[in-house]
Design a protein around this motif. Structure first.
Motif, short mmCIF file in Angstrom:
data_model
loop_
_atom_site.label_atom_id
_atom_site.label_comp_id
_atom_site.label_asym_id
_atom_site.label_seq_id
_atom_site.Cartn_x
_atom_site.Cartn_y
_atom_site.Cartn_z
N TRP A 79 0.81 -1.23 0.00
CA TRP A 79 0.00 0.00 0.00
C TRP A 79 0.84 1.28 0.00
CZ3 TRP A 79 0.40 -3.68 3.73
CH2 TRP A 79 0.94 -3.30 4.98
N VAL A 80 2.13 1.18 0.35
CA VAL A 80 3.01 2.37 0.28
C VAL A 80 4.14 2.17 -0.72
CG1 VAL A 80 2.54 3.35 2.57
CG2 VAL A 80 4.24 1.51 2.34
N ASN A 81 3.99 1.20 -1.62
CA ASN A 81 5.07 0.86 -2.55
C ASN A 81 4.61 1.03 -4.00
OD1 ASN A 81 7.74 -1.25 -2.15
ND2 ASN A 81 6.94 -1.00 -4.21
N PRO A 82 5.24 1.94 -4.75
CA PRO A 82 4.83 2.10 -6.14
C PRO A 82 5.16 0.85 -6.99
CG PRO A 82 6.78 3.43 -5.65
CD PRO A 82 6.36 2.80 -4.37
N ASN A 89 -7.04 -1.72 0.20
CA ASN A 89 -8.02 -2.40 1.04
C ASN A 89 -7.37 -3.62 1.67
OD1 ASN A 89 -8.10 -4.55 -0.85
ND2 ASN A 89 -9.71 -3.50 -2.02
N ARG A 90 -8.12 -4.33 2.49
CA ARG A 90 -7.53 -5.41 3.26
C ARG A 90 -7.01 -6.54 2.36
NH1 ARG A 90 -10.60 -7.61 8.54
NH2 ARG A 90 -11.89 -8.57 6.96
N THR A 91 -7.80 -6.92 1.37
CA THR A 91 -7.36 -7.99 0.47
C THR A 91 -6.05 -7.63 -0.22
OG1 THR A 91 -9.68 -8.53 0.07
CG2 THR A 91 -8.08 -9.42 -1.49
N ASN A 92 -5.97 -6.38 -0.70
CA ASN A 92 -4.77 -5.96 -1.43
C ASN A 92 -3.59 -5.65 -0.51
OD1 ASN A 92 -6.01 -6.22 -3.90
ND2 ASN A 92 -6.67 -4.07 -4.00
N SER A 93 -3.82 -5.65 0.82
CA SER A 93 -2.69 -5.44 1.73
C SER A 93 -1.79 -6.67 1.76
CB SER A 93 -3.19 -5.10 3.13
OG SER A 93 -3.79 -6.23 3.75
#
Ligand SMILES: [Zn+2]
Length: 312
Positions: A79-82, A89-93
């Motif tokens: 979530w903080v990485n280009p 969201n939680r799934t994509n974390s």
């Protein structure tokens, strides 16, 4: 192995947020590193994008790596990485849930960033939130990684759409028969019913009341080797048990923001921080008494290459 998930500060009770990039706690890192080193640790800093792009953090960890007193590996907080293409969201974390091309693009970006910031290509990887997926090992291999340390043995994150490691023992293994070595985080079952732990404990996941009652009654408790949420009174017998069982690789972990009061739920006050260091004194003291030596990234890569038996 002593791992530090080296990362930005954030509110652990709130959802992930792309704007959390502050790393001010790193000013406390030189003293923290020294303190653990004096107790016999060789810290392995698994750095994420906010750390690998922060000049102060680079100035602190770079010289330690050059001096050979620490190792630097990779930790992906997607979530903080280009590149930023996914919804936060939680799934994509869990990076392993991302489309393969995006997981690859984030990992490539982070790997190159670490190589240029710290002057060496990382060979050890941990997914933030233990979030490895079906494509992770292949991506890591292509980028030159040799060891993954993302697996938290005996834990299950499938409730949050993350991976399920409940069947994994805390013993190194090769991933999918390939060249990549997996070194899971150590955990042990304690209590009179511990023999039933692997079969029984996962079943209690849907029944936290049962799990809590089992732990309080001393019948069955699952203990991880971390000062975060596992007091010394539980971690010491867990470590003793792992050593008595003949485990030759012990993996201990914490998060860097815990070295300064106020950033994690585990270290809110100065007295929490004192307890944090007492934990390390106890654990590293026991390891020293049992003749266990700190392992570097190179030690583990070497052992994996030789296919030395890594456990009893
Ligand atoms: Zn993390």
């Amino acid at each position: 192995m002593v791992f530090c998930d080296t990362e930005e500060e954030f509110d652990w009770s709130k959802p992930q947020n792309r704007d959390n990039r502050s790393t001010t706690h790193m000013k406390a890192m030189p003293a923290a590193d020294r303190r653990l080193r004096d107790l016999g640790a060789h810290s392995i800093y698994l750095v994420d994008h906010p750390i690998a792009t922060d000049p102060a953090s680079i100035d602190i960890l770079g010289p330690l790596q050059e001096a050979g007193t620490c190792g630097i590996g990779t930790q992906l907080h997607p979530w903080v990485n280009p590149p930023f293409e996914e919804e936060v969201n939680r799934t994509n974390s869990f990076a392993g849930n991302l489309p393969p091309a995006l997981e690859r693009a984030k990992l490539t970006n982070l790997t190159e960033t670490i190589a240029s910031s710290f002057g060496r290509r990382p060979v050890m990887y941990r997914a933030g939130r233990y979030g490895v997926g079906a494509n992770t090992a292949g991506i890591l291999s292509n980028l030159g990684y040799e060891v993954d340390v993302s697996v938290r043995a005996r834990f299950d994150y499938s409730d949050e759409k993350g991976p399920n490691f409940s069947a994994v023992k805390p013993i190194p293994y090769r991933i999918g028969g390939g060249g990549m070595l997996e070194v899971p985080l150590s955990s042990a079952y304690l209590g009179a019913l511990r023999g039933l732990g692997p079969a029984f404990f996962p079943l209690t996941g849907k029944l936290p009341i049962v799990r809590g009652a089992l732990a309080r009654s001393g019948l069955l408790n699952r203990v991880s080797l971390t000062p975060e949420g596992f007091p010394l009174g539980e971690a010491l017998p867990a470590l003793e048990r792992l050593l008595d069982e003949g485990h030759q690789v012990i993996s201990i972990s914490y998060h860097s923001p815990s070295i300064e009061p106020g950033h994690t739920p585990f270290v809110r006050t100065q007295s929490d921080l004192d307890v944090f260091y007492t934990w390390w004194e106890g654990i590293l003291g026991l390891l020293a008494r049992r003749g266990v030596k700190a392992a570097t990234i190179e030690d583990v890569v070497e052992a994996g290459r030789k296919a030395t038996p890594l456990h009893a």
